[in-house]
Motif scaffolding. Structure first.
Motif, PDB file in Angstrom:
ATOM      1  N   LEU A 316      17.845  65.740   1.185  1.00 24.47           N
ATOM      2  CA  LEU A 316      16.753  64.759   1.109  1.00 24.47           C
ATOM      3  C   LEU A 316      16.404  64.548  -0.372  1.00 24.47           C
ATOM      4  O   LEU A 316      16.280  65.527  -1.129  1.00 24.47           O
ATOM      5  CB  LEU A 316      15.517  65.258   1.859  1.00 24.47           C
ATOM      6  CG  LEU A 316      15.686  65.652   3.343  1.00 24.47           C
ATOM      7  CD1 LEU A 316      14.360  66.141   3.926  1.00 24.47           C
ATOM      8  CD2 LEU A 316      16.232  64.487   4.155  1.00 24.47           C
ATOM      9  N   LEU A 317      16.255  63.296  -0.782  1.00 27.29           N
ATOM     10  CA  LEU A 317      15.955  62.988  -2.184  1.00 27.29           C
ATOM     11  C   LEU A 317      14.487  62.555  -2.319  1.00 27.29           C
ATOM     12  O   LEU A 317      14.016  61.673  -1.599  1.00 27.29           O
ATOM     13  CB  LEU A 317      16.873  61.889  -2.699  1.00 27.29           C
ATOM     14  CG  LEU A 317      18.383  62.197  -2.642  1.00 27.29           C
ATOM     15  CD1 LEU A 317      19.203  60.994  -3.122  1.00 27.29           C
ATOM     16  CD2 LEU A 317      18.705  63.430  -3.489  1.00 27.29           C
ATOM     17  N   ASP A 318      13.760  63.171  -3.301  1.00 29.81           N
ATOM     18  CA  ASP A 318      12.321  62.868  -3.492  1.00 29.81           C
ATOM     19  C   ASP A 318      12.103  61.937  -4.694  1.00 29.81           C
ATOM     20  O   ASP A 318      11.612  60.829  -4.549  1.00 29.81           O
ATOM     21  CB  ASP A 318      11.547  64.171  -3.677  1.00 29.81           C
ATOM     22  CG  ASP A 318      10.045  63.990  -3.645  1.00 29.81           C
ATOM     23  OD1 ASP A 318       9.589  62.881  -3.353  1.00 29.81           O
ATOM     24  OD2 ASP A 318       9.311  64.968  -3.915  1.00 29.81           O
ATOM     25  N   TRP A 319      12.429  62.365  -5.912  1.00 28.66           N
ATOM     26  CA  TRP A 319      12.258  61.511  -7.100  1.00 28.66           C
ATOM     27  C   TRP A 319      13.288  61.858  -8.165  1.00 28.66           C
ATOM     28  O   TRP A 319      13.912  62.932  -8.139  1.00 28.66           O
ATOM     29  CB  TRP A 319      10.842  61.589  -7.683  1.00 28.66           C
ATOM     30  CG  TRP A 319      10.272  62.988  -7.923  1.00 28.66           C
ATOM     31  CD1 TRP A 319       9.364  63.630  -7.177  1.00 28.66           C
ATOM     32  CD2 TRP A 319      10.574  63.877  -9.016  1.00 28.66           C
ATOM     33  NE1 TRP A 319       9.062  64.876  -7.699  1.00 28.66           N
ATOM     34  CE2 TRP A 319       9.811  65.050  -8.846  1.00 28.66           C
ATOM     35  CE3 TRP A 319      11.444  63.819 -10.124  1.00 28.66           C
ATOM     36  CZ2 TRP A 319       9.866  66.132  -9.719  1.00 28.66           C
ATOM     37  CZ3 TRP A 319      11.506  64.892 -10.993  1.00 28.66           C
ATOM     38  CH2 TRP A 319      10.711  66.050 -10.790  1.00 28.66           C
ATOM     39  N   LEU A 320      13.439  60.930  -9.170  1.00 30.49           N
ATOM     40  CA  LEU A 320      14.365  61.086 -10.299  1.00 30.49           C
ATOM     41  C   LEU A 320      13.547  60.895 -11.600  1.00 30.49           C
ATOM     42  O   LEU A 320      12.651  60.037 -11.654  1.00 30.49           O
ATOM     43  CB  LEU A 320      15.509  60.084 -10.249  1.00 30.49           C
ATOM     44  CG  LEU A 320      16.635  60.300  -9.249  1.00 30.49           C
ATOM     45  CD1 LEU A 320      16.166  60.032  -7.810  1.00 30.49           C
ATOM     46  CD2 LEU A 320      17.824  59.371  -9.568  1.00 30.49           C
ATOM     47  N   GLU A 321      13.947  61.648 -12.630  1.00 34.20           N
ATOM     48  CA  GLU A 321      13.227  61.561 -13.893  1.00 34.20           C
ATOM     49  C   GLU A 321      14.195  61.791 -15.060  1.00 34.20           C
ATOM     50  O   GLU A 321      15.073  62.657 -15.002  1.00 34.20           O
ATOM     51  CB  GLU A 321      12.099  62.593 -13.953  1.00 34.20           C
ATOM     52  CG  GLU A 321      11.311  62.581 -15.277  1.00 34.20           C
ATOM     53  CD  GLU A 321      10.226  63.635 -15.319  1.00 34.20           C
ATOM     54  OE1 GLU A 321       9.259  63.482 -16.077  1.00 34.20           O
ATOM     55  OE2 GLU A 321      10.363  64.652 -14.606  1.00 34.20           O
ATOM     56  N   VAL A 322      14.042  60.993 -16.157  1.00 29.04           N
ATOM     57  CA  VAL A 322      14.815  61.168 -17.374  1.00 29.04           C
ATOM     58  C   VAL A 322      13.937  61.872 -18.414  1.00 29.04           C
ATOM     59  O   VAL A 322      12.814  61.423 -18.677  1.00 29.04           O
ATOM     60  CB  VAL A 322      15.310  59.830 -17.941  1.00 29.04           C
ATOM     61  CG1 VAL A 322      16.008  60.020 -19.287  1.00 29.04           C
ATOM     62  CG2 VAL A 322      16.289  59.172 -16.957  1.00 29.04           C
ATOM     63  N   GLY A 323      14.460  62.950 -18.982  1.00 30.46           N
ATOM     64  CA  GLY A 323      13.687  63.702 -19.986  1.00 30.46           C
ATOM     65  C   GLY A 323      14.559  64.108 -21.149  1.00 30.46           C
ATOM     66  O   GLY A 323      15.745  63.750 -21.246  1.00 30.46           O
ATOM     67  N   PRO A 324      13.973  64.853 -22.115  1.00 33.37           N
ATOM     68  CA  PRO A 324      14.742  65.315 -23.262  1.00 33.37           C
ATOM     69  C   PRO A 324      15.915  66.177 -22.830  1.00 33.37           C
ATOM     70  O   PRO A 324      15.903  66.755 -21.760  1.00 33.37           O
ATOM     71  CB  PRO A 324      13.710  66.139 -24.056  1.00 33.37           C
ATOM     72  CG  PRO A 324      12.385  65.686 -23.575  1.00 33.37           C
ATOM     73  CD  PRO A 324      12.568  65.307 -22.169  1.00 33.37           C
ATOM     74  N   PRO A 325      16.931  66.264 -23.681  1.00 33.28           N
ATOM     75  CA  PRO A 325      18.099  67.075 -23.319  1.00 33.28           C
ATOM     76  C   PRO A 325      17.722  68.549 -23.184  1.00 33.28           C
ATOM     77  O   PRO A 325      16.810  69.057 -23.828  1.00 33.28           O
ATOM     78  CB  PRO A 325      19.072  66.835 -24.486  1.00 33.28           C
ATOM     79  CG  PRO A 325      18.223  66.408 -25.636  1.00 33.28           C
ATOM     80  CD  PRO A 325      17.068  65.655 -25.042  1.00 33.28           C
ATOM     81  N   LYS A 326      18.482  69.258 -22.320  1.00 33.38           N
ATOM     82  CA  LYS A 326      18.259  70.678 -22.104  1.00 33.38           C
ATOM     83  C   LYS A 326      19.532  71.434 -22.380  1.00 33.38           C
ATOM     84  O   LYS A 326      20.627  70.850 -22.412  1.00 33.38           O
ATOM     85  CB  LYS A 326      17.835  70.935 -20.654  1.00 33.38           C
ATOM     86  CG  LYS A 326      16.534  70.249 -20.244  1.00 33.38           C
ATOM     87  CD  LYS A 326      16.198  70.553 -18.783  1.00 33.38           C
ATOM     88  CE  LYS A 326      14.938  69.847 -18.325  1.00 33.38           C
ATOM     89  NZ  LYS A 326      14.595  70.158 -16.929  1.00 33.38           N
ATOM     90  N   LYS A 327      19.424  72.706 -22.566  1.00 30.68           N
ATOM     91  CA  LYS A 327      20.588  73.561 -22.764  1.00 30.68           C
ATOM     92  C   LYS A 327      20.810  74.364 -21.493  1.00 30.68           C
ATOM     93  O   LYS A 327      19.892  74.884 -20.901  1.00 30.68           O
ATOM     94  CB  LYS A 327      20.392  74.498 -23.953  1.00 30.68           C
ATOM     95  CG  LYS A 327      20.317  73.777 -25.298  1.00 30.68           C
ATOM     96  CD  LYS A 327      20.178  74.774 -26.436  1.00 30.68           C
ATOM     97  CE  LYS A 327      20.154  74.069 -27.774  1.00 30.68           C
ATOM     98  NZ  LYS A 327      20.024  75.041 -28.894  1.00 30.68           N
ATOM     99  N   ARG A 328      22.102  74.480 -21.139  1.00 35.91           N
ATOM    100  CA  ARG A 328      22.444  75.252 -19.943  1.00 35.91           C
ATOM    101  C   ARG A 328      22.354  76.741 -20.244  1.00 35.91           C
ATOM    102  O   ARG A 328      22.613  77.193 -21.315  1.00 35.91           O
ATOM    103  CB  ARG A 328      23.837  74.880 -19.455  1.00 35.91           C
ATOM    104  CG  ARG A 328      23.924  73.445 -18.927  1.00 35.91           C
ATOM    105  CD  ARG A 328      25.320  73.187 -18.365  1.00 35.91           C
ATOM    106  NE  ARG A 328      25.450  71.833 -17.867  1.00 35.91           N
ATOM    107  CZ  ARG A 328      25.077  71.437 -16.646  1.00 35.91           C
ATOM    108  NH1 ARG A 328      24.539  72.281 -15.806  1.00 35.91           N
ATOM    109  NH2 ARG A 328      25.232  70.174 -16.249  1.00 35.91           N
TER     110      ARG A 328
END
Length: 328
Positions: A316-328
């Motif tokens: 089930l999909l709720d929402w999508l958001e674009v943010g600053p890059p992250k490190k794995r």
């Protein structure tokens, strides 16, 4: 009365100063010539003639010095400016014996007055301490005045003509720059409810499962068949690397989907794993998030999540958001 002539027969005639008055002179009274209280004369009492049993009377302004029968000397007048220094006997107050004959009584020894208490010299220590205290107070006052004047001078130097504060010359206004400022507040990055995105295939909206954060608890369901998709048109302020975050729910089983950015699929699928390590298949208890790195361009970008062949899409999909890059 004392031994000697008992005086006149009447008290009013017993006047030692009778020779000074007209009636005494008429009675034969004469100034004293020596010895006794009054005048020499017969032993019998006579009117106007004083008795001889008292000390000798003297004419006003005259005095007899020395022994009996001595010469008469008038006491000289000593002007104030010729008086003896303070503490020394004054001439006009000296004993009669000091004039013309051997002294019979000496005046009291001169009194010397000294400060500082009985039998001690002046209290020089107290005077010295007082003087030092006065000097210290004067020095402190001068220092305070100098400091105050210095502060006033600084204020005067800062003041302009007419008592107003000097201001820097006004520079002409510059044309506004079209370049973005380095300290500008970062633009808000986009976030979107999955239910508002473009849906494809068997994907549809639902509200049965609680816990969705979308509007009115709406989420995207029916995504478990190949060909189902959601497409988002995200507008970016600048190009660069970002992180795409997706909120979803799974039945405690790992899932995945295909991520396509601007028509180009990502090299690896979007992982929708059971990161919370839940063993309960109840979807309401398994809402969680995941993210994937994306490269986006300035302006509008198309982001698509789809269920392709080989994907496990029970999600089930709720929402999508674009943010600053992250490190794995």
């Amino acid at each position: 009365m004392a031994a000697g002539n008992d005086g006149a027969n009447k008290p009013e005639n017993d006047d030692p100063f009778g020779y000074l008055y007209e009636d005494g002179q008429a009675a034969g009274a004469q100034p004293p010539g020596g010895g006794g209280y009054g005048y020499p004369g017969p032993a019998a009492a006579q009117p106007g003639v004083p008795r001889t049993s008292y000390n000798q009377v003297r004419t006003v302004g005259e005095r007899q010095y020395g022994g009996h029968g001595g010469q008469q000397h008038a006491q000289p007048y000593v002007p104030p400016q010729q008086q003896a220094p303070y503490g020394q006997p004054q001439a006009q107050y000296a004993a009669p014996e000091t004039y013309g004959g051997p002294p019979t009584r000496q005046g009291p020894p001169p009194q010397h007055h000294h400060g500082g208490g009985s039998g001690r010299g002046p209290n020089t220590r107290g005077i010295l301490i007082g003087a030092v205290a006065v000097v210290a107070v004067v020095v402190v006052g001068i220092t305070a005045a100098v400091i105050t004047n210095s502060g006033n001078d600084d204020k005067d130097n800062q003041a302009g003509t007419g008592g107003t504060t000097a201001t820097a010359p006004v520079k002409p206004s510059e044309e506004p720059s079209t370049e973005p400022s380095a300290d500008e507040t970062p633009a808000e990055l986009p976030k979107q409810d999955a239910a508002t995105l473009k849906l494809g295939g068997s994907a549809g909206l639902a509200t049965d499962v609680k816990g969705a954060e979308g509007s009115n608890g709406t989420y995207v369901a029916g995504f478990n068949q190949v060909g189902s998709s959601v497409t988002w048109k995200a507008k970016m302020p600048t190009e660069g690397s970002y992180a795409l975050t997706v909120r979803y729910a799974i039945p405690a089983v790992d899932a995945n989907a295909t991520l396509t950015v601007n028509g180009k699929p990502n090299s690896s699928p979007l992982g929708l794993k059971n990161f919370i390590h839940s063993s309960d298949p109840n979807l309401e208890k398994n809402w969680q998030t995941t993210w994937a790195p994306v490269e986006l361009q300035k302006g509008e970008n198309e982001i698509k999540i789809s269920c392709e062949t080989g994907n496990q899409c029970d999600v089930l999909l709720d929402w999508l958001e674009v943010g600053p890059p992250k490190k794995r």
